[in-house]
Design a protein around this motif. Structure first.
Motif, mmCIF file in Angstrom:
data_model
loop_
_atom_site.group_PDB
_atom_site.id
_atom_site.type_symbol
_atom_site.label_atom_id
_atom_site.label_comp_id
_atom_site.label_asym_id
_atom_site.label_seq_id
_atom_site.Cartn_x
_atom_site.Cartn_y
_atom_site.Cartn_z
ATOM 1 N N SER A 13 0.836 -1.191 0.000
ATOM 2 C CA SER A 13 0.000 0.000 0.000
ATOM 3 C C SER A 13 0.878 1.251 0.000
ATOM 4 O O SER A 13 1.866 1.325 0.745
ATOM 5 N N LEU A 85 -0.903 3.434 -4.376
ATOM 6 C CA LEU A 85 -1.857 2.331 -4.498
ATOM 7 C C LEU A 85 -2.472 1.972 -3.154
ATOM 8 O O LEU A 85 -1.819 2.066 -2.099
ATOM 9 N N THR A 90 -6.635 -3.533 -5.796
ATOM 10 C CA THR A 90 -6.360 -4.929 -6.139
ATOM 11 C C THR A 90 -7.388 -5.442 -7.135
ATOM 12 O O THR A 90 -8.598 -5.392 -6.870
ATOM 13 N N VAL A 120 -2.389 -5.365 -4.097
ATOM 14 C CA VAL A 120 -1.860 -4.356 -3.183
ATOM 15 C C VAL A 120 -2.056 -4.864 -1.765
ATOM 16 O O VAL A 120 -3.200 -5.106 -1.334
#
Length: 122
Positions: A13, A85, A90, A120
């Motif tokens: 992340s 992200l 995801t 992620v």
């Protein structure tokens, strides 16, 4: 294969990834290009799109400010730079072509790549 996506993987992340999609010359030079994504158990959703000229782009609200779509005419390649992200990003990401220019509706896209998985981790 007319569209070949790559660049997916596992990222933490807050990290970044750049997806690539190589298209045949016929598709790249005549159609707008877009990125969509589909998470497990969810509908496929629009992420970003770029015009044939590359001068116009469109983004989903979730992508705006974090993702950048671009294209390299010499390489027949469209990119999706994904920054900051989040776990909600995801999904399997797909590139596709649109004969109707930039648009957010997947039904208006006629050719699709095979998808590349982005995961992620939080």
């Amino acid at each position: 294969v007319q569209l070949q996506a790559s660049g997916g993987g596992l990222v933490q992340s807050g990290g970044s990834l750049r997806l690539s999609c190589v298209a045949s010359g016929r598709l790249f030079n005549n159609y707008a290009l877009g990125w969509f994504r589909q998470a497990p158990g969810k509908e496929r959703e629009f992420v970003a799109s770029i015009s044939v000229s590359g001068r116009s782009t469109a983004y989903a609200r979730s992508a705006k400010g974090r993702f950048i779509i671009s294209k390299d005419n010499d390489k027949n390649t469209v990119y999706l730079q994904m920054n900051n992200l989040e776990s909600e990003d995801t999904a399997t990401y797909y590139c596709a072509t649109s004969p109707q220019g930039i648009n957010v509706d997947a039904t208006n896209y006629n050719y699709w790549g095979q998808g590349t998985l982005v995961t992620v981790s939080s």
